[in-house]
Design an enzyme around this catalytic site. Sequence first.
Site, PDB file in Angstrom:
ATOM      1  N   LYS A 268     -22.945  15.200  16.317  1.00 29.43           N
ATOM      2  CA  LYS A 268     -23.660  13.976  16.931  1.00 29.43           C
ATOM      3  C   LYS A 268     -23.387  13.062  17.818  1.00 29.43           C
ATOM      4  CE  LYS A 268     -24.304  13.253  12.476  1.00 29.43           C
ATOM      5  NZ  LYS A 268     -23.798  14.505  11.867  1.00 29.43           N
ATOM      6  N   ILE A 269     -21.980  12.784  17.679  1.00 31.71           N
ATOM      7  CA  ILE A 269     -21.417  11.744  18.794  1.00 31.71           C
ATOM      8  C   ILE A 269     -20.624  12.524  19.685  1.00 31.71           C
ATOM      9  CG2 ILE A 269     -19.527  10.100  18.925  1.00 31.71           C
ATOM     10  CD1 ILE A 269     -19.890   9.439  16.036  1.00 31.71           C
TER      11      ILE A 269
ATOM     12  N   THR B 260     -12.126   8.085  19.546  1.00 32.06           N
ATOM     13  CA  THR B 260     -12.810   7.045  18.667  1.00 32.06           C
ATOM     14  C   THR B 260     -13.207   7.895  17.399  1.00 32.06           C
ATOM     15  OG1 THR B 260     -15.016   7.824  19.704  1.00 32.06           O
ATOM     16  CG2 THR B 260     -13.814   5.974  20.969  1.00 32.06           C
ATOM     17  N   SER B 261     -12.539   8.917  17.151  1.00 36.01           N
ATOM     18  CA  SER B 261     -13.060   9.472  15.825  1.00 36.01           C
ATOM     19  C   SER B 261     -12.034   9.041  14.528  1.00 36.01           C
ATOM     20  CB  SER B 261     -12.780  10.992  16.233  1.00 36.01           C
ATOM     21  OG  SER B 261     -13.126  11.507  15.056  1.00 36.01           O
ATOM     22  N   ARG B 262     -10.788   9.743  14.621  1.00 37.72           N
ATOM     23  CA  ARG B 262      -9.931   9.260  13.394  1.00 37.72           C
ATOM     24  C   ARG B 262      -8.478   9.111  13.898  1.00 37.72           C
ATOM     25  NH1 ARG B 262     -13.749   7.123  11.419  1.00 37.72           N
ATOM     26  NH2 ARG B 262     -14.711   7.458   9.478  1.00 37.72           N
TER      27      ARG B 262
ATOM     28  N   ASP C 262      -9.974   3.601  19.651  1.00 39.05           N
ATOM     29  CA  ASP C 262     -10.598   2.867  18.677  1.00 39.05           C
ATOM     30  C   ASP C 262     -10.232   3.014  17.302  1.00 39.05           C
ATOM     31  OD1 ASP C 262     -12.957   0.729  18.116  1.00 39.05           O
ATOM     32  OD2 ASP C 262     -13.858   2.438  17.289  1.00 39.05           O
TER      33      ASP C 262
ATOM     34  N   GLU D 283      -4.099   2.683  10.795  1.00 43.18           N
ATOM     35  CA  GLU D 283      -4.953   1.637  10.839  1.00 43.18           C
ATOM     36  C   GLU D 283      -5.243   0.650   9.722  1.00 43.18           C
ATOM     37  OE1 GLU D 283      -8.532   3.261  12.753  1.00 43.18           O
ATOM     38  OE2 GLU D 283      -9.423   2.637  10.966  1.00 43.18           O
TER      39      GLU D 283
ATOM     40  N   HIS E 142     -11.343  -0.219  15.721  1.00 46.02           N
ATOM     41  CA  HIS E 142     -12.373   0.478  14.802  1.00 46.02           C
ATOM     42  C   HIS E 142     -13.865  -0.336  15.130  1.00 46.02           C
ATOM     43  CE1 HIS E 142     -12.649   3.880  11.889  1.00 46.02           C
ATOM     44  NE2 HIS E 142     -13.824   3.817  12.438  1.00 46.02           N
ATOM     45  N   GLN E 143     -13.987  -0.491  16.207  1.00 42.57           N
ATOM     46  CA  GLN E 143     -15.316  -1.136  16.347  1.00 42.57           C
ATOM     47  C   GLN E 143     -16.480  -0.387  16.975  1.00 42.57           C
ATOM     48  OE1 GLN E 143     -14.125  -4.092  19.484  1.00 42.57           O
ATOM     49  NE2 GLN E 143     -16.099  -4.129  20.036  1.00 42.57           N
ATOM     50  N   ALA E 144     -16.257   1.028  17.350  1.00 45.83           N
ATOM     51  CA  ALA E 144     -17.251   1.666  18.004  1.00 45.83           C
ATOM     52  C   ALA E 144     -18.501   1.619  17.393  1.00 45.83           C
ATOM     53  CB  ALA E 144     -16.841   3.221  18.344  1.00 45.83           C
ATOM     54  N   PHE E 145     -18.566   1.700  15.881  1.00 45.14           N
ATOM     55  CA  PHE E 145     -19.846   1.792  15.222  1.00 45.14           C
ATOM     56  C   PHE E 145     -20.493   0.280  15.045  1.00 45.14           C
ATOM     57  CE2 PHE E 145     -19.176  -0.749  11.434  1.00 45.14           C
ATOM     58  CZ  PHE E 145     -17.748  -1.047  11.531  1.00 45.14           C
TER      59      PHE E 145
HETATM   60  P1  NAD Z   1     -20.691  15.547  13.212  1.00 48.97           P
HETATM   61  O1  NAD Z   1     -20.185  16.015  11.851  1.00 48.97           O
HETATM   62  O2  NAD Z   1     -21.748  15.559  13.420  1.00 48.97           O
HETATM   63  O3  NAD Z   1     -19.842  16.472  14.229  1.00 48.97           O
HETATM   64  C1  NAD Z   1     -18.376  16.719  14.004  1.00 48.97           C
HETATM   65  C2  NAD Z   1     -18.264  18.150  15.183  1.00 48.97           C
HETATM   66  O4  NAD Z   1     -16.777  18.391  14.976  1.00 48.97           O
HETATM   67  C3  NAD Z   1     -19.018  19.096  14.545  1.00 48.97           C
HETATM   68  O5  NAD Z   1     -19.845  19.741  15.609  1.00 48.97           O
HETATM   69  C4  NAD Z   1     -17.957  19.988  14.066  1.00 48.97           C
HETATM   70  O6  NAD Z   1     -18.405  21.652  14.038  1.00 48.97           O
HETATM   71  C5  NAD Z   1     -16.825  19.964  14.873  1.00 48.97           C
HETATM   72  N1  NAD Z   1     -15.697  20.377  14.255  1.00 48.97           N
HETATM   73  C6  NAD Z   1     -15.355  20.336  13.062  1.00 48.97           C
HETATM   74  N2  NAD Z   1     -13.879  21.075  12.975  1.00 48.97           N
HETATM   75  C7  NAD Z   1     -13.694  21.000  14.333  1.00 48.97           C
HETATM   76  C8  NAD Z   1     -12.530  21.592  14.964  1.00 48.97           C
HETATM   77  N3  NAD Z   1     -11.325  21.945  14.287  1.00 48.97           N
HETATM   78  N4  NAD Z   1     -12.308  21.561  16.449  1.00 48.97           N
HETATM   79  C9  NAD Z   1     -13.411  21.067  16.926  1.00 48.97           C
HETATM   80  N5  NAD Z   1     -14.599  20.839  16.671  1.00 48.97           N
HETATM   81  C10 NAD Z   1     -14.506  20.787  15.387  1.00 48.97           C
HETATM   82  O7  NAD Z   1     -19.891  14.360  13.233  1.00 48.97           O
HETATM   83  P2  NAD Z   1     -20.366  12.798  14.148  1.00 48.97           P
HETATM   84  O8  NAD Z   1     -21.212  12.053  13.687  1.00 48.97           O
HETATM   85  O9  NAD Z   1     -20.311  13.475  15.531  1.00 48.97           O
HETATM   86  O10 NAD Z   1     -18.823  12.149  13.937  1.00 48.97           O
HETATM   87  C11 NAD Z   1     -17.689  12.689  14.300  1.00 48.97           C
HETATM   88  C12 NAD Z   1     -16.455  11.728  13.916  1.00 48.97           C
HETATM   89  O11 NAD Z   1     -16.683  10.469  14.397  1.00 48.97           O
HETATM   90  C13 NAD Z   1     -16.462  11.752  12.363  1.00 48.97           C
HETATM   91  O12 NAD Z   1     -15.949  12.546  11.747  1.00 48.97           O
HETATM   92  C14 NAD Z   1     -15.941  10.154  12.428  1.00 48.97           C
HETATM   93  O13 NAD Z   1     -14.651  10.285  11.710  1.00 48.97           O
HETATM   94  C15 NAD Z   1     -15.878   9.519  13.565  1.00 48.97           C
HETATM   95  N6  NAD Z   1     -16.504   8.230  13.662  1.00 48.97           N
HETATM   96  C16 NAD Z   1     -15.965   7.179  14.133  1.00 48.97           C
HETATM   97  C17 NAD Z   1     -16.576   5.995  14.143  1.00 48.97           C
HETATM   98  C18 NAD Z   1     -15.835   4.635  14.808  1.00 48.97           C
HETATM   99  O14 NAD Z   1     -16.743   3.565  14.591  1.00 48.97           O
HETATM  100  N7  NAD Z   1     -14.784   4.751  15.727  1.00 48.97           N
HETATM  101  C19 NAD Z   1     -17.844   5.833  13.678  1.00 48.97           C
HETATM  102  C20 NAD Z   1     -18.560   7.006  13.184  1.00 48.97           C
HETATM  103  C21 NAD Z   1     -17.731   8.100  13.204  1.00 48.97           C
END
Ligand code: NAD
Length: 330
Positions: A154-155, A232-234, A258, A263, A295-298
């Site tokens: 999604k992101i 901005t993921s983890r 982020d 953290e 961690h403010q992206a959300f």
């Molecule tokens: P999502 O599940 O919609 O998308 C994750 C994508 O990663 C999927 O398409 C999946 O197939 C892919 N994936 C899984 N394993 C993989 C690998 N080994 N290599 C490459 N791609 C792989 O999740 P999302 O909603 O897009 O969120 C992504 C991440 O963003 C979350 O896991 C979360 O940790 C992080 N996040 C951060 C914040 C923030 O405030 N910074 C807020 C929301 C989410």
Amino acid sequence: MQVAVFSAKPYDREFLTRAAGDSGIRWQWFPEQLRADTAKLAEGSVAVNCFVNDMLDEPAITALAGLGVKLLTLRCAGFNQVDLAAAKASGLPVVRVPDYSPHAVAEHTVGLMLTLARRLHKAFNRVREGNFSLEGLLGLDLHGRSVGVVGTGKIGRCVAEIMLGFGCRVIAHDITADPDLESRGVAYVSLDELVAESRVITLHCPLLPATHHLINAERIARMQPGVMLINTSRGGLVDTSAVIDGLKSGHIGHLGLDVYEEEAELFFDDKSGSVIQDDTFMRLLTFPNVVVTAHQAFFTRDALTAIASQTIRNLLLFRDGLPLEAVVTA
Ligand code: NAD
């Protein structure tokens, strides 16, 4: 129905209370992070509600189950902090908010890219001090550059769409390709190809055992000199020590974070009056080409509204004995 909210901040209280309306949910607000030793605060609650740095490991889950807690709810999308096998063994379903506002996170991601590309963090301070020199602010166009998106869920998909709009060449890596992105010119490549070909690399895959330290010394060595890396993921996706080495050698030209692997000890609290003990984190802050947000992206009004709304829905479905949505399984 009594719900224990861990890591509760005033904004959680505001948005959850408003979304709950007169549903009859009784909130117990705890600023403490959930840990095995704080789990006892949930006594009397049917459900707990947790955020990204609450530790739902086996001892915490066993303690919660022992107190009679029946449901684990997350007010976030990521679930790397949950031992799903332990939750299953204790018979506790885990529900989350998978889809609150991918745009919030994607737009923050692009904000980090623009800040670094145009040195806005330096310009902001400089102009406020009456220094109108442009020396040291030379930037780079994103238009025409290759942007590598790791994880096009999604992101990542939103980020890819924004960067296509900027006129970038977007390449991607995921375990499954998105045909719609492909039809719009996004090429899926191996992670090693993406790393070698991208001027900007942005991480949007979940933190799993398979993705821990996805960005390590070996991959950094294969990146283009001067590469911009955004996470901005983890935090655990990136080996921070290796990234610091890359910054010191100049191989990494820009870093936007982020999230940070350690953290949990730092973010979401005001530590401005204390001595921060994490030397690795403090080293990161010394680089002129690094921007860190906590961690403010959300953190947008739209996202908090959606998080609260889905959280209440998750709780009420459980209370009313209806099939649960957004259940997390291993
Ligand atoms: P999502 O599940 O919609 O998308 C994750 C994508 O990663 C999927 O398409 C999946 O197939 C892919 N994936 C899984 N394993 C993989 C690998 N080994 N290599 C490459 N791609 C792989 O999740 P999302 O909603 O897009 O969120 C992504 C991440 O963003 C979350 O896991 C979360 O940790 C992080 N996040 C951060 C914040 C923030 O405030 N910074 C807020 C929301 C989410």
